[in-house]
Design an enzyme around this catalytic site. Structure first.
Site, PDB file in Angstrom:
ATOM      1  N   SER A  29       0.836  -1.202   0.000  1.00  0.00           N
ATOM      2  CA  SER A  29       0.000   0.000   0.000  1.00  0.00           C
ATOM      3  C   SER A  29       0.866   1.247   0.000  1.00  0.00           C
ATOM      4  CB  SER A  29      -0.893   0.001   1.242  1.00  0.00           C
ATOM      5  OG  SER A  29      -1.706   1.148   1.247  1.00  0.00           O
ATOM      6  N   ASP A  90      -7.849  -3.979  -0.112  1.00  0.00           N
ATOM      7  CA  ASP A  90      -8.666  -3.072  -0.912  1.00  0.00           C
ATOM      8  C   ASP A  90      -9.945  -2.865  -0.133  1.00  0.00           C
ATOM      9  OD1 ASP A  90      -8.623  -1.600  -3.546  1.00  0.00           O
ATOM     10  OD2 ASP A  90     -10.644  -2.431  -3.538  1.00  0.00           O
ATOM     11  N   SER A  91     -10.253  -1.627   0.107  1.00  0.00           N
ATOM     12  CA  SER A  91     -11.355  -1.358   1.018  1.00  0.00           C
ATOM     13  C   SER A  91     -12.116  -0.132   0.570  1.00  0.00           C
ATOM     14  CB  SER A  91     -10.801  -1.156   2.426  1.00  0.00           C
ATOM     15  OG  SER A  91      -9.694  -0.276   2.398  1.00  0.00           O
ATOM     16  N   TYR A 178     -12.923   8.281   5.200  1.00  0.00           N
ATOM     17  CA  TYR A 178     -14.302   8.584   5.563  1.00  0.00           C
ATOM     18  C   TYR A 178     -14.582   8.380   7.059  1.00  0.00           C
ATOM     19  CZ  TYR A 178     -14.979   8.340   0.480  1.00  0.00           C
ATOM     20  OH  TYR A 178     -14.894   8.560  -0.885  1.00  0.00           O
ATOM     21  N   ASP A 179     -13.560   8.164   7.858  1.00  0.00           N
ATOM     22  CA  ASP A 179     -13.759   7.901   9.294  1.00  0.00           C
ATOM     23  C   ASP A 179     -14.642   8.938  10.001  1.00  0.00           C
ATOM     24  OD1 ASP A 179     -12.474   5.487   9.475  1.00  0.00           O
ATOM     25  OD2 ASP A 179     -10.547   6.316  10.114  1.00  0.00           O
ATOM     26  N   HIS A 204     -13.507  -3.168   9.820  1.00  0.00           N
ATOM     27  CA  HIS A 204     -13.557  -4.087   8.687  1.00  0.00           C
ATOM     28  C   HIS A 204     -12.175  -4.709   8.448  1.00  0.00           C
ATOM     29  CE1 HIS A 204     -12.402  -0.074   7.726  1.00  0.00           C
ATOM     30  NE2 HIS A 204     -12.182  -0.282   6.449  1.00  0.00           N
ATOM     31  N   ARG A 205     -11.142  -3.887   8.591  1.00  0.00           N
ATOM     32  CA  ARG A 205      -9.766  -4.354   8.335  1.00  0.00           C
ATOM     33  C   ARG A 205      -9.349  -5.360   9.407  1.00  0.00           C
ATOM     34  NH1 ARG A 205      -8.307   0.241   7.650  1.00  0.00           N
ATOM     35  NH2 ARG A 205      -8.791   0.209   5.452  1.00  0.00           N
TER      36      ARG A 205
HETATM   37  P1  IMP Z   1      -8.085   1.648  -1.926  1.00  0.00           P
HETATM   38  O1  IMP Z   1      -8.353   0.386  -1.151  1.00  0.00           O
HETATM   39  O2  IMP Z   1      -6.643   1.989  -1.984  1.00  0.00           O
HETATM   40  O3  IMP Z   1      -8.796   1.663  -3.238  1.00  0.00           O
HETATM   41  O4  IMP Z   1      -8.690   2.852  -1.088  1.00  0.00           O
HETATM   42  C1  IMP Z   1      -9.686   2.663  -0.175  1.00  0.00           C
HETATM   43  C2  IMP Z   1     -10.295   3.987   0.224  1.00  0.00           C
HETATM   44  O5  IMP Z   1     -11.430   3.660   1.024  1.00  0.00           O
HETATM   45  C3  IMP Z   1      -9.383   4.812   1.115  1.00  0.00           C
HETATM   46  O6  IMP Z   1      -8.654   5.768   0.414  1.00  0.00           O
HETATM   47  C4  IMP Z   1     -10.392   5.478   2.047  1.00  0.00           C
HETATM   48  O7  IMP Z   1     -10.916   6.578   1.430  1.00  0.00           O
HETATM   49  C5  IMP Z   1     -11.507   4.459   2.167  1.00  0.00           C
HETATM   50  N1  IMP Z   1     -11.293   3.643   3.370  1.00  0.00           N
HETATM   51  C6  IMP Z   1     -10.892   2.353   3.438  1.00  0.00           C
HETATM   52  N2  IMP Z   1     -10.766   1.959   4.713  1.00  0.00           N
HETATM   53  C7  IMP Z   1     -11.064   3.034   5.458  1.00  0.00           C
HETATM   54  C8  IMP Z   1     -11.090   3.249   6.858  1.00  0.00           C
HETATM   55  O8  IMP Z   1     -10.759   2.392   7.687  1.00  0.00           O
HETATM   56  N3  IMP Z   1     -11.462   4.473   7.240  1.00  0.00           N
HETATM   57  C9  IMP Z   1     -11.795   5.458   6.374  1.00  0.00           C
HETATM   58  N4  IMP Z   1     -11.777   5.330   5.063  1.00  0.00           N
HETATM   59  C10 IMP Z   1     -11.415   4.110   4.597  1.00  0.00           C
END
Ligand code: IMP
Length: 220
Positions: A29, A90-91, A178-179, A204-205
């Protein structure tokens, strides 16, 4: 007369997962918020974690149609480039009434400048367009697909989620993304009002990570 019952040995239902036996892991990441949380989760296992940004590995384009596809392509790219096992997440933030948006596009809603104040504002505008006022109409989730990939192409993937409500205005300065607008069900503070260890109990993580630990880090 009693009938003899033939008992066949039960086939084990347990899925077999590849165990992680190495000492070093790449955290695939470039998102500092994610790297911090994943490092915190890895701490108890005494694993040396290096991030893809530290090693200046290229970030692959997220061309998948799901969290799982994107987590797998990111983990595989880092594992193949480094020759070491790699862990990718990916989240995203998913709003039920918006058909799951921003979902896999959560990072992209913040634009090139990674402006999450703007991304949160977009979520809220879309909720207001739907006249979503009640908690049920503002149902939101964070979803995380976590993949551990090896350089030979083997992957282990787990999905975690946490359900709650999208609130407005944003509250709290901790966390990332978005926390500030997410309150998990049963909690009266947003993720951004919690400290890292409080968030890690329910996130979630952390949920996906627990599944990974049970499957790949624990002795057989
Ligand atoms: P990606 O997985 O790199 O495509 O990015 C995931 C995006 O989802 C992040 O940049 C955040 O905007 C959002 N996101 C994922 N996990 C969290 C979290 O634990 N808190 C807040 N935002 C999250």
């Amino acid at each position: 007369m009693s009938q003899a019952v033939c008992k066949l040995p039960q086939k084990s239902q347990k899925q077999s997962h590849r165990k992680f036996t190495e000492k070093t892991l790449i955290v695939a990441s470039h998102n500092q918020g994610k790297i911090r949380e994943i490092n915190e989760l890895l701490k108890p296992f005494g694993i040396l974690a290096k991030s893809a940004s530290e090693l200046q590995l290229d970030e692959p384009e997220e061309t998948g149609d799901s969290f799982v596809e994107n987590a797998e392509l990111k983990a595989l790219a880092a594992a193949k480039a480094s020759g070491l096992p790699a862990l990718a997440d990916d989240s995203g933030y998913s709003i039920k009434i918006l058909n799951g948006d921003p979902g896999i596009y959560s990072a992209r809603w913040a634009g090139d400048h990674k402006d999450f104040a703007l991304a949160m504002q977009m979520v809220e505008c879309k909720l207001q367009d739907k006249d979503a006022q009640e908690d049920e109409e503002r149902a939101a989730s964070f979803i995380c697909a976590l993949t551990l990939a090896w350089p030979d192409g083997h992957v282990e993937t787990f999905e975690g989620r946490v359900d709650g409500v999208s609130i407005w205005p944003p509250k709290g300065d901790n966390g990332f993304g978005y926390d500030p607008i997410f309150k998990a069900n049963g909690h009266d503070r947003t993720f951004a009002e919690m400290n890292c260890s409080e968030k890690q109990k329910i996130s979630h993580r952390a949920n996906a990570f627990k599944q990974l630990v049970d499957a790949c880090f624990k002795a057989i």
